[in-house]
Design a protein around this motif. Structure first.
Motif, mmCIF file in Angstrom:
data_model
loop_
_atom_site.group_PDB
_atom_site.id
_atom_site.type_symbol
_atom_site.label_atom_id
_atom_site.label_comp_id
_atom_site.label_asym_id
_atom_site.label_seq_id
_atom_site.Cartn_x
_atom_site.Cartn_y
_atom_site.Cartn_z
ATOM 1 N N VAL A 1 52.296 -42.597 7.811
ATOM 2 C CA VAL A 1 51.818 -43.166 6.550
ATOM 3 C C VAL A 1 51.233 -44.559 6.784
ATOM 4 N N VAL A 2 51.911 -45.354 7.619
ATOM 5 C CA VAL A 2 51.414 -46.703 7.932
ATOM 6 C C VAL A 2 50.056 -46.609 8.609
ATOM 7 N N THR A 3 49.928 -45.686 9.553
ATOM 8 C CA THR A 3 48.642 -45.493 10.244
ATOM 9 C C THR A 3 47.551 -45.120 9.232
ATOM 10 N N GLU B 1 49.321 -57.517 6.249
ATOM 11 C CA GLU B 1 49.919 -57.059 7.495
ATOM 12 C C GLU B 1 51.145 -56.202 7.165
ATOM 13 N N ILE B 2 51.246 -55.040 7.816
ATOM 14 C CA ILE B 2 52.402 -54.161 7.608
ATOM 15 C C ILE B 2 53.316 -54.257 8.827
ATOM 16 N N ARG B 3 54.568 -54.636 8.603
ATOM 17 C CA ARG B 3 55.527 -54.752 9.703
ATOM 18 C C ARG B 3 56.657 -53.732 9.515
ATOM 19 N N PHE C 1 56.151 -41.909 0.236
ATOM 20 C CA PHE C 1 55.887 -43.109 1.038
ATOM 21 C C PHE C 1 54.461 -43.628 0.814
ATOM 22 N N VAL C 2 53.503 -42.696 0.703
ATOM 23 C CA VAL C 2 52.109 -43.100 0.460
ATOM 24 C C VAL C 2 52.004 -43.810 -0.882
#
Length: 477
Positions: free
Chosen positions: A341-343, A355-357, A378-379
């Motif tokens: 999902v982050v990708t 920025e996603i950490r 999650f999305v």
């Protein structure tokens, strides 16, 4: 040297008289003289308890110190003893003191020469008997007047006794059920009394709801309570079953459930109509303008297509929420789903200077879930976080193992949510975004609810929002 025999006898007699006078009960002797029963001896502390002295009794008949009716009644026992009857025992009461009298005839050469009586105070015993009687009467009253059906069964589940309410609830009379299997047990429990006894011995009581048939064939909803009756050795000797008819309660619950559903449908319909009417109004306005021929039609095509897409989006989200289907749960790696999902959304985040950490514990176990649905949640949550941060910042995603399950936490630095808006989060068409529908968060609640999980949201205006998703672990996870 000891005392001479005469002195010894006198000493012993005095000692005996003193001992008799100090006894808690009472001893007296009676002789029949000239056809009258005369008391020749009377001693003991019980005598003073009933308000008499040895002088008032010795040498007197019963009628000299008792009312005539009581004296006549007692004299009948004296007469029986004088005629040689043994083992005569009767109760008496005088001045509020209850005592038990035992008469024994004394014979010489086969002839009764006197009657000896031994008396003990039973006032305390009578008081306890009265208390027990009153308690029994109270329990009996409660038993018979209870609106709940009460059934007492033996260790085989056969009826010993039932109250009137039980007859009324099930339709069978006590005579029809005595010695037969109690009708309140569902089929799966009828032959499992050993398990029931074991559970009752440890847990003391069992509660459950079930549906049972009445004598007339009608089925009723009942709430059952089973409790043990034990003996002094703590062994179960019988079972009490209490039945409460909850059929009306169930009907009321069903009515309110249907009313709630109708209310929810009404709210959804009103919200849907409102959300679709806005773009439809715009479309109608543009079509009227285009129909008049006063403007170039092509310049409105993009706007009209955008409004149609919005209608389509609302309808699609409704279909996702409402469609009935069986979700297939399999053990999934939540961390892998998160990373995908982050990708997927990293590019959108970068465009917004975000920025996603990710901070992930090393020991996150597999969780039984639907990969597609959890990914969708999650999305939605990550997109909401990105859209809530127009000025950029950092979104932290934390995954860790807790006692209650796996926690996935999204922490943003966005505009936040006002305290007055919290109660409405998850409602359809309630949203804090300018172009949102509220259906995305509603869908998240539904999916996590289907997974037996939890959603918790903490937020403050201008400080950001923390969105927690907790998914339970299954056995062996």
């Amino acid at each position: 040297m000891g005392k001479p025999p005469c002195e010894f006898l006198e000493y012993s007699s005095a000692e005996l008289i003193e001992m008799l006078s100090e006894q808690q009960g009472m001893t007296f002797k009676v002789k029949k003289i000239d056809g009258r029963f005369i008391h020749t001896f009377c001693s003991g502390r019980l005598l003073s308890k009933i308000g008499l002295t040895p002088q008032e009794v010795t040498g007197k008949e019963l009628k000299d110190f008792y009312p005539a009716d009581i004296a006549a009644h007692k004299e009948s026992f004296y007469r029986d003893a004088w005629h040689g009857k043994e083992g005569i025992i009767y109760e008496s009461v005088f001045h509020g003191v209850f005592y038990l009298v035992s008469l024994q005839p004394v014979k010489r050469f086969g002839k009764v020469v006197e009657v000896i009586a031994s008396c003990v105070d039973i006032t305390e015993l009578k008081s306890r008997e009265q208390e027990l009687r009153e308690t029994k009467e109270l329990l009996e009253s409660l038993y018979e007047s209870s609106v709940d059906g009460i059934c007492i069964m033996d260790t085989d589940g056969k009826v010993i006794r039932i109250n009137h309410a039980f007859e009324k609830i099930y339709g069978w009379s006590e005579g029809e059920l005595l010695g037969k299997q109690a009708p309140m047990f569902p089929a799966h429990l009828e032959n499992r009394f050993e398990e029931i006894f074991k559970h009752l011995h440890n847990e003391k009581v069992i509660h459950f709801e079930t549906v049972r048939p009445r004598k007339d064939g009608e089925t009723i909803h009942v709430f059952l309570t089973l409790s043990p009756i034990k003996d002094a050795k703590d062994d179960i000797i019988a079972i009490t079953g209490i039945t409460r008819d909850i059929s009306e309660q169930k009907k009321s619950e069903d009515f309110y459930r249907k009313a709630d559903k109708l209310n929810a449908v009404g709210q959804l319909a009103a919200g849907l109509a409102h959300e679709i009417r806005n773009p439809l109004t715009s479309l109608r306005g543009f079509l009227q303008i285009m129909q008049s021929g006063r403007v170039n039609k092509e310049e409105y095509f993009d706007i009209m297509l955008s409004e149609i897409d919005r209608i389509n989006s609302i309808v699609n989200e409704f279909l996702v929420i409402a469609r009935p289907y069986q979700t297939s749960f399999q053990k999934q790696n939540l961390v892998r789903i998160l990373q995908s999902v982050v990708t997927l959304l990293e590019a959108q985040a970068a465009l917004n200077n975000i920025e996603i950490r990710m901070e992930v514990e090393a020991r996150i176990p597999l969780v039984e879930c639907s990969e597609m649905e959890i990914k969708q949640v999650f999305v939605n949550v990550l997109k909401n976080a990105i859209e809530a941060m127009p000025h950029g910042g950092v979104i932290r995603i934390i995954a860790l193992l807790q006692e209650s399950g796996v926690l996935i936490r999204f922490i943003d630095q966005g505009v936040g949510i006002g305290e007055n808006q919290f109660p409405r989060l998850g409602e359809p068409f309630f949203t804090t975004k300018e172009k949102g529908t509220g259906l995305g968060l509603m869908m998240c609640y539904k999916i996590i609810g289907d997974h037996k999980g939890e959603i918790n949201i903490n937020s403050a205006l201008h400080e950001g929002t923390t969105f927690d998703i907790i998914l339970p672990l299954t056995d062996g996870s």
